[in-house]
Scaffold this motif. Sequence first.
Motif, PDB file in Angstrom:
ATOM      1  N   ASN A 263      24.459  25.378 -17.381  1.00 55.39           N
ATOM      2  CA  ASN A 263      25.729  25.632 -16.689  1.00 55.39           C
ATOM      3  C   ASN A 263      25.608  26.745 -15.647  1.00 55.39           C
ATOM      4  O   ASN A 263      26.398  26.800 -14.697  1.00 55.39           O
ATOM      5  CB  ASN A 263      26.817  25.989 -17.696  1.00 55.39           C
ATOM      6  CG  ASN A 263      27.282  24.788 -18.495  1.00 55.39           C
ATOM      7  OD1 ASN A 263      27.164  23.656 -18.048  1.00 55.39           O
ATOM      8  ND2 ASN A 263      27.791  25.038 -19.688  1.00 55.39           N
ATOM      9  N   GLU A 264      24.653  27.648 -15.834  1.00 60.36           N
ATOM     10  CA  GLU A 264      24.476  28.771 -14.917  1.00 60.36           C
ATOM     11  C   GLU A 264      23.413  28.502 -13.862  1.00 60.36           C
ATOM     12  O   GLU A 264      23.195  29.341 -12.984  1.00 60.36           O
ATOM     13  CB  GLU A 264      24.106  30.028 -15.704  1.00 60.36           C
ATOM     14  CG  GLU A 264      25.131  30.407 -16.773  1.00 60.36           C
ATOM     15  CD  GLU A 264      24.663  31.569 -17.628  1.00 60.36           C
ATOM     16  OE1 GLU A 264      23.526  32.035 -17.400  1.00 60.36           O
ATOM     17  OE2 GLU A 264      25.420  32.013 -18.510  1.00 60.36           O
ATOM     18  N   ALA A 265      22.718  27.365 -13.963  1.00 64.36           N
ATOM     19  CA  ALA A 265      21.615  27.084 -13.043  1.00 64.36           C
ATOM     20  C   ALA A 265      22.142  26.764 -11.652  1.00 64.36           C
ATOM     21  O   ALA A 265      22.992  25.882 -11.470  1.00 64.36           O
ATOM     22  CB  ALA A 265      20.792  25.914 -13.569  1.00 64.36           C
ATOM     23  N   THR A 266      21.651  27.491 -10.666  1.00 62.52           N
ATOM     24  CA  THR A 266      22.031  27.274  -9.278  1.00 62.52           C
ATOM     25  C   THR A 266      20.781  27.092  -8.426  1.00 62.52           C
ATOM     26  O   THR A 266      19.667  27.387  -8.870  1.00 62.52           O
ATOM     27  CB  THR A 266      22.852  28.462  -8.743  1.00 62.52           C
ATOM     28  OG1 THR A 266      22.079  29.667  -8.875  1.00 62.52           O
ATOM     29  CG2 THR A 266      24.156  28.603  -9.509  1.00 62.52           C
ATOM     30  N   GLY A 267      20.986  26.637  -7.222  1.00 57.87           N
ATOM     31  CA  GLY A 267      19.867  26.426  -6.322  1.00 57.87           C
ATOM     32  C   GLY A 267      19.206  25.083  -6.553  1.00 57.87           C
ATOM     33  O   GLY A 267      19.794  24.148  -7.111  1.00 57.87           O
ATOM     34  N   LEU A 268      17.944  24.996  -6.157  1.00 58.53           N
ATOM     35  CA  LEU A 268      17.208  23.733  -6.248  1.00 58.53           C
ATOM     36  C   LEU A 268      16.231  23.713  -7.416  1.00 58.53           C
ATOM     37  O   LEU A 268      16.215  22.766  -8.213  1.00 58.53           O
ATOM     38  CB  LEU A 268      16.452  23.481  -4.942  1.00 58.53           C
ATOM     39  CG  LEU A 268      15.641  22.178  -4.865  1.00 58.53           C
ATOM     40  CD1 LEU A 268      16.581  20.971  -4.944  1.00 58.53           C
ATOM     41  CD2 LEU A 268      14.812  22.140  -3.580  1.00 58.53           C
ATOM     42  N   LEU A 269      15.440  24.784  -7.559  1.00 63.86           N
ATOM     43  CA  LEU A 269      14.378  24.780  -8.559  1.00 63.86           C
ATOM     44  C   LEU A 269      14.883  25.067  -9.970  1.00 63.86           C
ATOM     45  O   LEU A 269      14.322  24.565 -10.951  1.00 63.86           O
ATOM     46  CB  LEU A 269      13.297  25.810  -8.188  1.00 63.86           C
ATOM     47  CG  LEU A 269      12.439  25.474  -6.978  1.00 63.86           C
ATOM     48  CD1 LEU A 269      11.429  26.579  -6.721  1.00 63.86           C
ATOM     49  CD2 LEU A 269      11.719  24.141  -7.176  1.00 63.86           C
ATOM     50  N   TYR A 270      15.927  25.879 -10.099  1.00 75.28           N
ATOM     51  CA  TYR A 270      16.399  26.278 -11.422  1.00 75.28           C
ATOM     52  C   TYR A 270      16.881  25.066 -12.230  1.00 75.28           C
ATOM     53  O   TYR A 270      16.379  24.797 -13.335  1.00 75.28           O
ATOM     54  CB  TYR A 270      17.500  27.322 -11.261  1.00 75.28           C
ATOM     55  CG  TYR A 270      17.830  28.095 -12.522  1.00 75.28           C
ATOM     56  CD1 TYR A 270      17.160  27.871 -13.717  1.00 75.28           C
ATOM     57  CD2 TYR A 270      18.840  29.065 -12.516  1.00 75.28           C
ATOM     58  CE1 TYR A 270      17.466  28.580 -14.865  1.00 75.28           C
ATOM     59  CE2 TYR A 270      19.154  29.781 -13.658  1.00 75.28           C
ATOM     60  CZ  TYR A 270      18.474  29.533 -14.831  1.00 75.28           C
ATOM     61  OH  TYR A 270      18.785  30.235 -15.959  1.00 75.28           O
ATOM     62  N   PRO A 271      17.849  24.289 -11.751  1.00 77.71           N
ATOM     63  CA  PRO A 271      18.261  23.110 -12.532  1.00 77.71           C
ATOM     64  C   PRO A 271      17.155  22.064 -12.648  1.00 77.71           C
ATOM     65  O   PRO A 271      17.051  21.376 -13.671  1.00 77.71           O
ATOM     66  CB  PRO A 271      19.467  22.569 -11.761  1.00 77.71           C
ATOM     67  CG  PRO A 271      19.330  23.124 -10.391  1.00 77.71           C
ATOM     68  CD  PRO A 271      18.656  24.449 -10.537  1.00 77.71           C
ATOM     69  N   ALA A 272      16.326  21.942 -11.612  1.00 82.02           N
ATOM     70  CA  ALA A 272      15.223  20.981 -11.684  1.00 82.02           C
ATOM     71  C   ALA A 272      14.220  21.369 -12.766  1.00 82.02           C
ATOM     72  O   ALA A 272      13.662  20.500 -13.456  1.00 82.02           O
ATOM     73  CB  ALA A 272      14.528  20.880 -10.328  1.00 82.02           C
ATOM     74  N   SER A 273      13.987  22.677 -12.938  1.00 83.14           N
ATOM     75  CA  SER A 273      13.065  23.131 -13.982  1.00 83.14           C
ATOM     76  C   SER A 273      13.629  22.848 -15.371  1.00 83.14           C
ATOM     77  O   SER A 273      12.891  22.466 -16.285  1.00 83.14           O
ATOM     78  CB  SER A 273      12.799  24.633 -13.815  1.00 83.14           C
ATOM     79  OG  SER A 273      12.176  24.904 -12.582  1.00 83.14           O
ATOM     80  N   LEU A 274      14.926  23.032 -15.535  1.00 84.71           N
ATOM     81  CA  LEU A 274      15.547  22.717 -16.824  1.00 84.71           C
ATOM     82  C   LEU A 274      15.462  21.222 -17.113  1.00 84.71           C
ATOM     83  O   LEU A 274      15.221  20.812 -18.260  1.00 84.71           O
ATOM     84  CB  LEU A 274      16.998  23.179 -16.822  1.00 84.71           C
ATOM     85  CG  LEU A 274      17.221  24.694 -16.800  1.00 84.71           C
ATOM     86  CD1 LEU A 274      18.701  25.015 -16.634  1.00 84.71           C
ATOM     87  CD2 LEU A 274      16.691  25.345 -18.072  1.00 84.71           C
ATOM     88  N   LEU A 275      15.664  20.404 -16.098  1.00 90.04           N
ATOM     89  CA  LEU A 275      15.546  18.959 -16.296  1.00 90.04           C
ATOM     90  C   LEU A 275      14.104  18.548 -16.563  1.00 90.04           C
ATOM     91  O   LEU A 275      13.857  17.597 -17.307  1.00 90.04           O
ATOM     92  CB  LEU A 275      16.092  18.225 -15.074  1.00 90.04           C
ATOM     93  CG  LEU A 275      17.609  18.298 -14.906  1.00 90.04           C
ATOM     94  CD1 LEU A 275      18.022  17.772 -13.542  1.00 90.04           C
ATOM     95  CD2 LEU A 275      18.299  17.500 -16.005  1.00 90.04           C
ATOM     96  N   GLU A 276      13.153  19.277 -15.996  1.00 91.79           N
ATOM     97  CA  GLU A 276      11.756  18.989 -16.319  1.00 91.79           C
ATOM     98  C   GLU A 276      11.456  19.326 -17.774  1.00 91.79           C
ATOM     99  O   GLU A 276      10.643  18.668 -18.416  1.00 91.79           O
ATOM    100  CB  GLU A 276      10.817  19.763 -15.380  1.00 91.79           C
ATOM    101  CG  GLU A 276       9.361  19.354 -15.559  1.00 91.79           C
ATOM    102  CD  GLU A 276       8.429  20.008 -14.567  1.00 91.79           C
ATOM    103  OE1 GLU A 276       7.206  19.775 -14.666  1.00 91.79           O
ATOM    104  OE2 GLU A 276       8.927  20.754 -13.691  1.00 91.79           O
ATOM    105  N   LEU A 277      12.124  20.352 -18.300  1.00 87.57           N
ATOM    106  CA  LEU A 277      12.012  20.618 -19.736  1.00 87.57           C
ATOM    107  C   LEU A 277      12.499  19.405 -20.534  1.00 87.57           C
ATOM    108  O   LEU A 277      11.922  19.059 -21.574  1.00 87.57           O
ATOM    109  CB  LEU A 277      12.830  21.854 -20.109  1.00 87.57           C
ATOM    110  CG  LEU A 277      12.300  23.216 -19.673  1.00 87.57           C
ATOM    111  CD1 LEU A 277      13.272  24.317 -20.097  1.00 87.57           C
ATOM    112  CD2 LEU A 277      10.927  23.479 -20.266  1.00 87.57           C
ATOM    113  N   GLY A 278      13.562  18.772 -20.055  1.00 85.57           N
ATOM    114  CA  GLY A 278      14.046  17.562 -20.715  1.00 85.57           C
ATOM    115  C   GLY A 278      13.017  16.445 -20.684  1.00 85.57           C
ATOM    116  O   GLY A 278      12.854  15.707 -21.662  1.00 85.57           O
TER     117      GLY A 278
END
Length: 307
Positions: A263-278
């Motif tokens: 919910n706090e992930a902003t920008g391009l790499l931050y949410p993409a990194s969390l989704l890569e964890l998925g």
Amino acid sequence: MLGDFVFSNLTRIFAWFAFLLLLCVLFSLCVASAPSIHAFGFHFLVSDSWDPINGHFGALSAICGTLMTSVIAMLLGVPLSLGIAVFIAEISQGKISKIVRTLIDLMAGIPSIIYGMWGLLVLAPFLADHVQPFVSDAAQGIPYLEDLFGGPSLGIGIFTAGLILAIMIIPYISSTLIDMFRSVPPVLKEAAYGIGATRFEVVRKVVVPYVRKGMIGSIMLGLGRALGETMAVTFVIGNSKQLTASLFMPGTTISASIANEFNEATGLLYPASLLELGVILFVLSFLILAFARLLLLRINRKKAGAH
């Protein structure tokens, strides 16, 4: 004939729908995590750096935390589940068996957030005051154990998360094992008792070999539950991205990292990194399932060779 044709093709469509749905989930995760994959590559898997401010991300600490908590859960939960199943299916009779089975079913219905709150408010203080100091003192001076059980007695940490997971997977494994043990034909057990076998020998040499494949499947079910659990682990693991060898220190898991930060992930790499964890968790679960299938095939081949 027409009814059979429609029924068989309809069930085939349902089966393919499940497969396609799985592919769609994996494809969407890969597309959404593409910026992180392109930016970090393989280094994402071996780096424990997690710095959203500077845009540096690594999954090693989350992967290690996921594996460590799951291993602890299986080491504690599988023997307890097996003991419960043997007691209910082979030893206990009457009301006691029904009461214990009912309690096991009730445990399976408790929401995971309740386990997490209980772990944070009750289990963690108990471990910090009575268990962790004793274990840490006993491990002093012993190679490897000193590092494994070192650190301050915080209560929360990797071991506490693994213990909560063990409690949570017990109902799932034990319930399936109970049904499997009860499916063993009574004539096989009676024959073993007739030649003088003890109850332990009947369970070890008759019951367990008969349901071996099902046991592996139920254990894999519990492991899948442990790998993907989120809320209960988030409460008690400490949510620290620092890689540590001590089981008593705070850590994190893949699912807990996603739940805490998405919910706090902003920008391009931050949410993409969390989704890569998925994506990593998805692949990890698939590899474990594939290993279970290979193990079952090996067992079947040994049986076929023996015959």
